[in-house]
Scaffold this motif. Structure first.
Motif, PDB file in Angstrom:
ATOM      1  N   UNK A 167       0.827  -1.206   0.000  1.00 61.57           N
ATOM      2  CA  UNK A 167       0.000   0.000   0.000  1.00 61.57           C
ATOM      3  C   UNK A 167       0.863   1.260   0.000  1.00 61.57           C
ATOM      4  N   UNK A 168       1.918   1.265   0.792  1.00 61.94           N
ATOM      5  CA  UNK A 168       2.815   2.421   0.836  1.00 61.94           C
ATOM      6  C   UNK A 168       3.468   2.643  -0.522  1.00 61.94           C
ATOM      7  N   UNK A 169       3.912   1.555  -1.159  1.00 62.67           N
ATOM      8  CA  UNK A 169       4.575   1.669  -2.462  1.00 62.67           C
ATOM      9  C   UNK A 169       3.622   2.204  -3.520  1.00 62.67           C
ATOM     10  N   UNK A 170       2.418   1.660  -3.552  1.00 59.21           N
ATOM     11  CA  UNK A 170       1.427   2.073  -4.550  1.00 59.21           C
ATOM     12  C   UNK A 170       1.072   3.547  -4.375  1.00 59.21           C
ATOM     13  N   UNK A 171       0.818   3.953  -3.139  1.00 55.57           N
ATOM     14  CA  UNK A 171       0.428   5.347  -2.900  1.00 55.57           C
ATOM     15  C   UNK A 171       1.600   6.296  -3.079  1.00 55.57           C
ATOM     16  N   UNK A 172       2.815   5.835  -2.812  1.00 54.03           N
ATOM     17  CA  UNK A 172       3.988   6.667  -3.074  1.00 54.03           C
ATOM     18  C   UNK A 172       4.162   6.938  -4.554  1.00 54.03           C
ATOM     19  N   UNK A 173       3.997   5.901  -5.369  1.00 51.27           N
ATOM     20  CA  UNK A 173       4.072   6.076  -6.822  1.00 51.27           C
ATOM     21  C   UNK A 173       2.951   7.002  -7.299  1.00 51.27           C
ATOM     22  N   UNK A 174       1.761   6.864  -6.720  1.00 54.06           N
ATOM     23  CA  UNK A 174       0.636   7.719  -7.095  1.00 54.06           C
ATOM     24  C   UNK A 174       0.930   9.182  -6.793  1.00 54.06           C
ATOM     25  N   UNK A 175       1.515   9.461  -5.635  1.00 51.74           N
ATOM     26  CA  UNK A 175       1.814  10.835  -5.252  1.00 51.74           C
ATOM     27  C   UNK A 175       2.854  11.451  -6.175  1.00 51.74           C
ATOM     28  N   UNK A 176       3.904  10.704  -6.482  1.00 51.87           N
ATOM     29  CA  UNK A 176       4.949  11.213  -7.371  1.00 51.87           C
ATOM     30  C   UNK A 176       4.397  11.429  -8.784  1.00 51.87           C
ATOM     31  N   UNK A 177       3.585  10.484  -9.257  1.00 55.64           N
ATOM     32  CA  UNK A 177       3.000  10.604 -10.597  1.00 55.64           C
ATOM     33  C   UNK A 177       2.089  11.817 -10.693  1.00 55.64           C
ATOM     34  N   UNK A 178       1.254  12.022  -9.676  1.00 55.15           N
ATOM     35  CA  UNK A 178       0.336  13.164  -9.691  1.00 55.15           C
ATOM     36  C   UNK A 178       1.107  14.481  -9.725  1.00 55.15           C
ATOM     37  N   UNK A 179       2.151  14.583  -8.925  1.00 54.49           N
ATOM     38  CA  UNK A 179       2.933  15.818  -8.893  1.00 54.49           C
ATOM     39  C   UNK A 179       3.644  16.052 -10.222  1.00 54.49           C
ATOM     40  N   UNK A 180       4.206  14.991 -10.810  1.00 56.46           N
ATOM     41  CA  UNK A 180       4.873  15.129 -12.105  1.00 56.46           C
ATOM     42  C   UNK A 180       3.877  15.550 -13.183  1.00 56.46           C
ATOM     43  N   UNK A 181       2.689  14.953 -13.169  1.00 54.33           N
ATOM     44  CA  UNK A 181       1.668  15.324 -14.145  1.00 54.33           C
ATOM     45  C   UNK A 181       1.216  16.761 -13.992  1.00 54.33           C
ATOM     46  N   UNK A 182       1.127  17.242 -12.766  1.00 53.16           N
ATOM     47  CA  UNK A 182       0.704  18.619 -12.542  1.00 53.16           C
ATOM     48  C   UNK A 182       1.774  19.619 -12.965  1.00 53.16           C
ATOM     49  N   UNK A 183       3.039  19.224 -12.909  1.00 52.75           N
ATOM     50  CA  UNK A 183       4.092  20.091 -13.438  1.00 52.75           C
ATOM     51  C   UNK A 183       3.915  20.284 -14.946  1.00 52.75           C
ATOM     52  N   UNK A 184       3.583  19.199 -15.651  1.00 53.33           N
ATOM     53  CA  UNK A 184       3.320  19.300 -17.084  1.00 53.33           C
ATOM     54  C   UNK A 184       2.073  20.129 -17.337  1.00 53.33           C
ATOM     55  N   UNK A 185       1.026  19.891 -16.548  1.00 54.14           N
ATOM     56  CA  UNK A 185      -0.232  20.644 -16.695  1.00 54.14           C
ATOM     57  C   UNK A 185      -0.005  22.132 -16.507  1.00 54.14           C
ATOM     58  N   UNK A 186       0.790  22.497 -15.501  1.00 49.26           N
ATOM     59  CA  UNK A 186       1.008  23.921 -15.227  1.00 49.26           C
ATOM     60  C   UNK A 186       1.891  24.553 -16.283  1.00 49.26           C
TER      61      UNK A 186
END
Length: 323
Positions: free
Chosen positions: A284-303
Motif C-alpha cells: 500500500x505504501x509503495x502504490x500510494x507513493x508512486x501515485x503521489x509522485x506521478x500526480x505531482x509530475x503530471x501537474x508540473x506538465x499541466x502547469x
C-alpha cells in the motif's frame, strides 16, 4: 506566454501544500482519529505541507525583478490579488503552526477544532487568490474564465489528498480510506481540467489586429497588415508574451497530463482503497507513493501548458492575427 519554471514550481508545490493544509484542517475541525490520535501521520503531513508551501513561496520570489522589494507587495491588498495572496499566505502560517504546537502539547480541545476550521478557510482562500491573479487578466482570454480558480482549487486538493494518503499509509494509519478520497478528488480534478480545455478550445477570437489598432472601424471588412516590426531586436514583450507551443506538442503534453496526473494516480489510489483488506502495508505504501509522485509530475506538465498555451493580446501588435 513564456513558462517561468519558478512560478510553475510555486503553483504546483504550494497547491499541494495548501491542499494538505485544507484536508488536515477539515480533519481537525471534524475531530477525526487520524488527526487527534495518530502517532506520527498528522505531524508529518503538517510538516510536509509547511515545507511545500514555504518552498513554493521562496521559489516565487525568484520570479520578481527586484526580490528585495517583495515586502512592498503586502501593502496593495485592497486592489491586487497578488498582494492578497501574499497576505493570506502569511496569515495561514498562524493556525498551521498553532495546530502543530497544540498536537505536540496534547491540547486538543475546542480551540483545536476552531484552528482547524481557520486553517481550511485560509488555505483555500490563498489558493483562490493565486488563481485570481490569472483569472483577473482580461488580456489573456484563456485565463479570463471561471474554470481557472475552480481548477486551481480542485487540483490542489487532489494532489494534497494523494500525499495525505501516502503519509497515512506510511504511518500505519488510515491509508486506504484516504486513498478512496484521493481517487474521488482526482476524478473531479480530471473533469474540471477537461472542462477547462474544452472551454478554451471553443473560445472565439475576441480581438484581432483590426480591433487592436482601431483601423477596422475606418474600413470595415478590410484586413490590416503589419509592414514592419515595431523593434529591430526582440524585446521583453515578445520573449515573455509571444511564446508559442506547437499544437502537436500541446496534444502530446495534454496526453502526458491525463496519464500522469489523473489516470495513473487515480487507478493506484482506487486499487489501494479496494484492496485495503488484502494487500500488505508495504504494498500500500509503495502504490500510494508512486501515485503521489506521478500526480505531482503530471501537474508540473499541466502547469507548464497552462502558461505556454496562454495568448496575450499584446501580441496582436507584433503580427498575430487574432487572440
Amino acid at each position: 506566454m513564456h513558462p517561468a519554471y519558478s512560478i510553475i514550481f510555486f503553483t504546483v508545490a504550494s497547491g499541494a501544500g495548501y491542499g494538505l493544509m485544507f484536508l488536515l484542517g477539515l480533519g481537525a475541525a471534524a475531530g477525526t482519529p487520524f488527526v487527534e490520535r495518530d502517532g506520527s501521520g498528522f505531524p508529518v503531513a503538517l510538516l510536509l505541507s509547511l515545507l511545500l508551501v514555504s518552498a513554493g513561496l521562496v521559489s516565487s520570489a525568484f520570479h520578481l525583478g527586484r526580490p528585495e522589494r517583495a515586502l512592498r507587495a503586502f501593502s496593495q491588498w485592497r486592489t491586487s490579488w497578488l498582494s492578497r495572496e501574499g497576505c493570506l499566505a502569511a496569515v495561514t502560517y498562524v493556525p498551521a503552526v498553532l495546530l502543530g504546537v497544540g498536537w505536540w502539547a496534547g491540547e486538543l480541545g475546542t480551540g483545536w477544532r476552531f484552528l482547524g476550521f481557520l486553517l481550511s478557510v485560509f488555505a483555500a482562500a490563498t489558493v483562490y487568490a493565486t488563481a485570481m491573479i490569472y483569472r483577473s487578466l482580461a488580456a489573456v482570454p484563456r485565463w479570463s474564465t471561471g474554470w481557472v480558480p475552480a481548477g486551481y482549487l480542485v487540483l490542489g486538493a487532489a494532489s494534497g489528498a494523494v500525499w495525505l494518503a501516502f503519509i497515512a499509509a506510511l504511518a500505519g494509519g488510515q491509508g486506504s480510506g484516504f486513498a478512496g478520497a484521493a481517487a474521488a478528488l482526482l476524478v473531479l480534478a480530471g473533469a474540471v481540467k477537461g472542462g477547462y480545455w474544452r472551454a478554451v478550445g471553443n473560445l472565439a477570437a475576441s480581438s484581432t489586429i483590426e480591433t487592436a489598432t482601431g483601423l477596422g472601424r475606418l474600413a470595415p471588412g478590410a484586413r490590416v497588415h503589419v509592414l514592419d516590426p515595431p523593434h529591430t531586436q526582440p524585446n521583453w514583450l515578445q520573449r515573455e508574451m509571444g511564446y508559442r507551443v506547437a499544437r502537436r506538442h500541446a496534444r502530446k503534453l495534454r496526453a502526458f497530463t491525463w496519464t500522469l496526473a489523473f489516470v495513473v494516480p487515480g487507478a493506484l489510489c482506487l486499487g489501494a482503497w479496494l484492496g485495503a483488506g488484502s494487500g500488505d502495508a508495504v504494498w500500500r505504501v509503495t502504490v500510494l507513493g508512486v501515485a503521489a509522485v506521478s500526480a505531482s509530475a503530471g501537474l508540473l506538465v499541466e502547469r507548464w501548458l497552462f502558461f505556454a498555451e496562454a495568448e496575450h493580446k499584446v501580441t496582436l501588435y507584433y503580427g498575430t492575427r487574432r487572440v
